[in-house]
Design an enzyme around this catalytic site. Structure first.
Site, PDB file in Angstrom:
ATOM      1  N   ASP A  67       0.831  -1.214   0.000  1.00  0.00           N
ATOM      2  CA  ASP A  67       0.000   0.000   0.000  1.00  0.00           C
ATOM      3  C   ASP A  67       0.859   1.255   0.000  1.00  0.00           C
ATOM      4  O   ASP A  67       2.056   1.217   0.301  1.00  0.00           O
ATOM      5  CB  ASP A  67      -0.928  -0.009   1.225  1.00  0.00           C
ATOM      6  N   GLU A 110       0.504  -1.298   5.721  1.00  0.00           N
ATOM      7  CA  GLU A 110       1.569  -0.705   6.548  1.00  0.00           C
ATOM      8  C   GLU A 110       1.264   0.751   6.859  1.00  0.00           C
ATOM      9  O   GLU A 110       1.468   1.220   7.973  1.00  0.00           O
ATOM     10  CB  GLU A 110       2.922  -0.816   5.837  1.00  0.00           C
TER      11      GLU A 110
HETATM   12 ZN   LIG Z   1       6.820   2.796   3.551  1.00  0.00          ZN
END
Ligand SMILES: [Zn+2]
Ligand SMILES: *[C@@H]1O[C@H](CO)[C@@H](O)[C@H](O)[C@H]1NC(C)=O
Ligand SMILES: *[C@@H]1O[C@H](CO)[C@@H](O)[C@H](O)[C@H]1NC(C)=O
Length: 441
Positions: free
Chosen positions: A107, A173
């Site tokens: 992401d 993340e």
């Molecule tokens: Zn990163």
């Protein structure tokens, strides 16, 4: 057909004018051009929040890895199965040795196209500068393509790793890793990988030395509440709630100045100090038109974002909060919320040693040298990455993204990575993966 001789200087001048800089027309081999094209293809998959196209990323990465002979597995840690976690595996010749894990998140943060000079999901390559513009170009969609292309190179050279090499591609993340690496790190599947060492994302370096990160700061939240005697707005008296809160804010501001001063003076990196920043303040008695202006309220509150290097004396910070920032005798109470543990599973501070006490460090450092690179002084990251979940398990992990002479543009507008820097990263990983996967310690 060749231009008549007498026209050549003119032709050259026109070509230079069009290209802006005298870059050769075909600076890359066919393989390198393909590698750049694969990077661009991955960048064009919209994995930015709020609706990252993880299925699109998986549809690109899984066949790509399989074409290199890697084993592929898709894990799910959410019931809806919309957040896949991909595992790409290059089996080692000695499965008894702990494995090497190369991590990357799929992401990225959103982009505001109107603030960009090129569309953030077009992965436009400027022919004059070689810059590839895209959200994720630095953070961190270069990594899996570099990992995979390095493996392609190693395989072509006939190299067989002793240790198994895993590549993990994780979701979420950028939103804290709750449905990504955090659950993965707690899973049976993770334990089965028997990871001995992990490499994860780092940051670009504006100089010609690579940066490396051996810890993330701890993330805490502090809320201080003040009480005091209420009173008429016209009356001056000691012990009002807002006055008590201001005492707290001033004390914290003094501490903050001292820490920030060390960063400004170049004594410490931004990750090596305790940062504390007020993020909200709350006081006053609401009225239909805003706030009542002639009453001093009996309550007030402030929230701080507090971040600590894991190398810091944690108990001393806690004492400071209790005795100096929010002392009870000033009618102050506080709540200190710690996100994540302060110590790893073995009771040690959560960082990876960067000296000879950690053999993985020596192997990594040596590999960078053999790739013709150099490392700057190891740093503590001022924010957080998925590495923390691995370090919390007592497994050494370093943050490293091979980007030198590159401005730091993660999460920024016009994020880019230059083609040559991207390609050099592949060569660096060839050295790094070869060394780590051969390490017999
Ligand atoms: Zn990163
Ligand atoms: C603490 O609050 C009480 C009222 O709640 C007030 O009477 C007293 O003066 C305050 N003391 C201090 C030191 O602020
Ligand atoms: C290596 O670093 C660790 C952690 O900072 C430290 O405790 C240890 O004393 C160092 N060891 C050597 C041999 O320098």
């Amino acid at each position: 057909m060749a231009a008549p001789l007498r026209h050549r200087p003119l032709l050259l001048a026109v070509v230079l004018l069009i290209s802006g800089l005298p870059r050769p027309a075909h600076p890359f081999t066919e393989l390198e051009s393909d590698q750049i094209a694969r990077f661009q293809e991955y960048l064009r998959i919209r994995t930015a929040h709020p609706s990252p196209d993880y299925a699109g990323a998986a549809a690109f990465l899984l066949p790509y890895a399989a074409s290199l002979g890697l084993h592929t597995t898709t894990l799910h840690f959410t019931p809806c199965k919309t957040k896949p976690l991909l595992l790409l595996t290059w089996p080692g010749t000695d499965p008894s040795l702990p494995s090497v894990l190369l991590n990357s998140h799929m992401d990225s943060v959103p982009a505001e196209p109107e603030l960009w000079s090129h569309p953030p999901f077009a992965a436009h390559r400027d022919p004059a500068t070689g810059r590839i513009y895209a959200r994720g170009a630095q953070d961190d969609k270069c990594l899996p393509v570099q990992y995979l292309e390095a493996i392609r190179g190693l395989r072509a050279a006939g190299f067989a790793p002793a240790r198994t090499v895993h590549i993990s591609l994780v979701p979420d993340e950028e939103t804290g890793g709750v449905d990504g690496f955090e659950k993965f790190a707690r899973s049976e599947e993770f334990r089965a990988l028997n990871v001995g060492f992990m490499l994860d994302e780092g940051q670009a370096s504006p100089t010609d030395a690579f940066r490396v990160f051996y810890a993330d700061r701890l993330v805490w939240r502090l809320i201080v509440k003040a009480a005091g005697a209420p009173g008429h707005g016209s009356r001056m008296f000691d012990g009002a709630a807002v006055g008590n809160l201001m005492d707290c804010v001033e004390t914290v501001a003094g501490f903050r100045e001292a820490q920030f001063g060390k960063v400004k003076a170049g004594e410490k990196g931004p990750g090596e100090v305790v940062s504390v920043n007020p993020v909200y303040m709350k006081a006053g008695i609401p009225s239909p038109t805003g706030f009542v202006m002639n009453i001093q309220p009996s309550e007030a509150e402030v929230g701080f974002d507090l971040r600590l290097p894991p190398t810091e004396d944690i108990e001393q910070i806690k004492r400071r909060v209790k005795e100096e920032w929010a002392p009870a005798h000033k009618n102050l109470t506080y709540e200190l919320m710690q996100k994540g543990p302060v110590m790893d599973v073995a009771g040690r501070p959560i960082f990876t040693a960067t000296n000879e006490s950690n053999p993985w460090w020596s192997v990594f450092e040596q590999a960078i040298t053999s790739a013709g690179g150099k490392l700057s002084k190891p740093e503590i990251l001022s924010s957080t990455t998925d590495s923390r979940f691995v370090r919390q398990l007592g497994i050494p992990a370093l943050g490293f993204s091979p980007m030198t002479n590159t401005p730091i543009l993660l999460h920024d507008n016009n994020e880019f990575l230059e083609d040559k820097v991207f390609l050099r990263g592949i060569k660096v990983y060839e050295h790094v993966i070869r060394a780590l996967s051969s390490f017999q310690g």
